[in-house]
Design a protein around this motif. Structure first.
Motif, PDB file in Angstrom:
ATOM      1  N   THR A 176       0.835  -1.208   0.000  1.00  0.00           N
ATOM      2  CA  THR A 176       0.000   0.000   0.000  1.00  0.00           C
ATOM      3  C   THR A 176       0.865   1.251   0.000  1.00  0.00           C
ATOM      4  O   THR A 176       0.571   2.222  -0.715  1.00  0.00           O
ATOM      5  N   LEU A 177       1.925   1.253   0.787  1.00  0.00           N
ATOM      6  CA  LEU A 177       2.828   2.397   0.820  1.00  0.00           C
ATOM      7  C   LEU A 177       3.465   2.637  -0.550  1.00  0.00           C
ATOM      8  O   LEU A 177       3.580   3.790  -1.000  1.00  0.00           O
ATOM      9  N   LYS A 178       3.870   1.570  -1.217  1.00  0.00           N
ATOM     10  CA  LYS A 178       4.460   1.714  -2.555  1.00  0.00           C
ATOM     11  C   LYS A 178       3.420   2.251  -3.530  1.00  0.00           C
ATOM     12  O   LYS A 178       3.733   3.108  -4.385  1.00  0.00           O
ATOM     13  N   GLY A 179       2.186   1.793  -3.401  1.00  0.00           N
ATOM     14  CA  GLY A 179       1.123   2.309  -4.256  1.00  0.00           C
ATOM     15  C   GLY A 179       0.873   3.788  -4.019  1.00  0.00           C
ATOM     16  O   GLY A 179       0.627   4.555  -4.961  1.00  0.00           O
ATOM     17  N   LEU A 180       0.937   4.192  -2.744  1.00  0.00           N
ATOM     18  CA  LEU A 180       0.775   5.602  -2.409  1.00  0.00           C
ATOM     19  C   LEU A 180       1.880   6.430  -3.050  1.00  0.00           C
ATOM     20  O   LEU A 180       1.613   7.481  -3.653  1.00  0.00           O
ATOM     21  N   LEU A 181       3.114   5.967  -2.935  1.00  0.00           N
ATOM     22  CA  LEU A 181       4.232   6.685  -3.545  1.00  0.00           C
ATOM     23  C   LEU A 181       4.048   6.818  -5.052  1.00  0.00           C
ATOM     24  O   LEU A 181       4.244   7.902  -5.625  1.00  0.00           O
ATOM     25  N   ASP A 182       3.678   5.728  -5.703  1.00  0.00           N
ATOM     26  CA  ASP A 182       3.485   5.745  -7.149  1.00  0.00           C
ATOM     27  C   ASP A 182       2.389   6.729  -7.555  1.00  0.00           C
ATOM     28  O   ASP A 182       2.523   7.436  -8.556  1.00  0.00           O
ATOM     29  N   SER A 183       1.315   6.779  -6.755  1.00  0.00           N
ATOM     30  CA  SER A 183       0.218   7.690  -7.083  1.00  0.00           C
ATOM     31  C   SER A 183       0.637   9.145  -6.916  1.00  0.00           C
ATOM     32  O   SER A 183       0.232  10.009  -7.707  1.00  0.00           O
ATOM     33  N   LEU A 184       1.454   9.438  -5.905  1.00  0.00           N
ATOM     34  CA  LEU A 184       1.918  10.808  -5.686  1.00  0.00           C
ATOM     35  C   LEU A 184       2.886  11.237  -6.783  1.00  0.00           C
ATOM     36  O   LEU A 184       2.843  12.379  -7.247  1.00  0.00           O
ATOM     37  N   VAL A 185       3.748  10.319  -7.202  1.00  0.00           N
ATOM     38  CA  VAL A 185       4.690  10.630  -8.284  1.00  0.00           C
ATOM     39  C   VAL A 185       3.940  10.911  -9.582  1.00  0.00           C
ATOM     40  O   VAL A 185       4.319  11.805 -10.356  1.00  0.00           O
ATOM     41  N   ALA A 186       2.855  10.170  -9.807  1.00  0.00           N
ATOM     42  CA  ALA A 186       2.063  10.372 -11.021  1.00  0.00           C
ATOM     43  C   ALA A 186       1.286  11.685 -10.980  1.00  0.00           C
ATOM     44  O   ALA A 186       1.019  12.291 -12.028  1.00  0.00           O
ATOM     45  N   LYS A 187       0.942  12.125  -9.784  1.00  0.00           N
ATOM     46  CA  LYS A 187       0.077  13.306  -9.626  1.00  0.00           C
ATOM     47  C   LYS A 187       0.864  14.606  -9.497  1.00  0.00           C
ATOM     48  O   LYS A 187       0.404  15.656  -9.944  1.00  0.00           O
ATOM     49  N   HIS A 188       2.048  14.547  -8.884  1.00  0.00           N
ATOM     50  CA  HIS A 188       2.783  15.764  -8.576  1.00  0.00           C
ATOM     51  C   HIS A 188       4.159  15.770  -9.260  1.00  0.00           C
ATOM     52  O   HIS A 188       4.607  14.758  -9.787  1.00  0.00           O
ATOM     53  N   SER A 189       4.812  16.918  -9.216  1.00  0.00           N
ATOM     54  CA  SER A 189       6.146  17.065  -9.814  1.00  0.00           C
ATOM     55  C   SER A 189       7.202  16.592  -8.816  1.00  0.00           C
ATOM     56  O   SER A 189       7.856  17.395  -8.140  1.00  0.00           O
ATOM     57  N   ILE A 190       7.354  15.298  -8.733  1.00  0.00           N
ATOM     58  CA  ILE A 190       8.280  14.685  -7.783  1.00  0.00           C
ATOM     59  C   ILE A 190       9.444  14.063  -8.542  1.00  0.00           C
ATOM     60  O   ILE A 190       9.251  13.373  -9.547  1.00  0.00           O
ATOM     61  N   ASP A 191      10.644  14.319  -8.061  1.00  0.00           N
ATOM     62  CA  ASP A 191      11.857  13.773  -8.655  1.00  0.00           C
ATOM     63  C   ASP A 191      12.001  12.307  -8.223  1.00  0.00           C
ATOM     64  O   ASP A 191      12.219  12.024  -7.043  1.00  0.00           O
ATOM     65  N   LYS A 192      11.910  11.386  -9.163  1.00  0.00           N
ATOM     66  CA  LYS A 192      12.002   9.963  -8.841  1.00  0.00           C
ATOM     67  C   LYS A 192      13.367   9.591  -8.273  1.00  0.00           C
ATOM     68  O   LYS A 192      13.506   8.542  -7.631  1.00  0.00           O
ATOM     69  N   ASN A 193      14.359  10.427  -8.522  1.00  0.00           N
ATOM     70  CA  ASN A 193      15.692  10.163  -7.989  1.00  0.00           C
ATOM     71  C   ASN A 193      15.915  10.793  -6.622  1.00  0.00           C
ATOM     72  O   ASN A 193      17.021  10.759  -6.095  1.00  0.00           O
TER      73      ASN A 193
END
Length: 263
Positions: free
Chosen positions: A135-152
């Protein structure tokens, strides 16, 4: 949470290990129910427009602080912060008792613009449960898809049960996190090789009577042996609770987390 209650909870938990036994967990739930209720009722956290907005992902509540003067054309770091066992619940507030004031401070927000995410673990689960890490990984993935977050620049930190979850998350999703901070926790040393891509800072209190500092140091040694970039600091006079206070007060605590992107 009072230290004596942590002793009851974690000594049982540590004996059982991360493979949960239903009778053990039932006992833990009984021991923590009263103090969790007291913590929730006695909360003094103030939430306003400059504080953490609320959200929910797959029934898991979370709070999120966006970078001040957020610009969608830029990319920002993210920090996932995992609380201890006493802050579990559904009020989406109690988890802010760990670290929220630090990251909401004007000096920190101005110097280190970032997304700060505080999920809240359900009362019947622990951060290291596989269903919860998913669930935590899913939350992270959803936030990265929604906001301007640096994957690195995705980072994770945790205290006590949250440190257990930090070790579990990095092991289960190798290469996801640039940096990890684990304070007074334990993990599976046999999985250290899968955690070696992440940069680590690990802290413990010598007088911790809840999670023995030797368990936390064991993880630091295993990570170092696996080639990870890791530092370990032991506070000679620190109890379980003081270990987080000391670690988060380190002058370079935030600068290290948000320093550089992973390669």
């Amino acid at each position: 949470m009072k230290p004596v209650l942590y002793v009851f909870i974690f000594m049982t938990l540590l004996i059982a290990g991360c493979d949960k036994d239903e009778e053990v967990l039932a006992t833990i739930e009984q021991q923590t129910a009263a103090i969790e209720k007291k913590n929730t009722e006695g909360s003094t956290i103030t939430i306003n427009s400059e504080s953490y907005a609320s959200g929910k992902f797959q029934e898991m509540p979370y709070r999120i602080l966006l970078p001040r003067n957020y610009d969608a054309s830029k990319k920002y770091p993210l920090l996932l912060l995992l609380h201890g066992v006493g802050e579990r619940g559904t009020d989406n507030k109690q988890q802010l008792s760990l670290g929220s004031k630090l990251f909401q401070a004007d000096t920190i927000r101005e110097k280190y613009p970032a997304f700060i995410v505080f999920p809240q673990c359900p009362v019947s689960n622990y951060w290291f449960d596989k269903s919860i890490t998913q669930t935590l990984k899913g939350l992270l993935d959803s936030l990265v898809a929604k906001h301007s977050i640096d994957k690195n620049q995705i980072n994770i930190a945790g205290f006590s049960m949250g440190a257990y979850g930090t070790f579990a998350m990095v092991a289960q999703y190798p290469g996801t996190f640039k940096s990890a901070v684990a304070v007074s926790g334990d993990g599976d040393a046999n999985k250290a090789a899968s955690m070696a891509k992440t940069k680590w800072r690990i802290f413990a209190g010598k007088k911790d009577d809840v999670v023995s500092s030797s368990k936390t140091e064991k993880m630091a040694k295993a990570l170092k042996a696996s080639g990870a970039s890791v530092s370990f600091k032991l506070y000679p006079e620190a109890s379980h609770q003081r270990s987080w206070a000391n670690a988060s007060a380190e002058p370079d605590f935030c600068s290290w987390i948000f320093s550089t992107s992973k390669k």
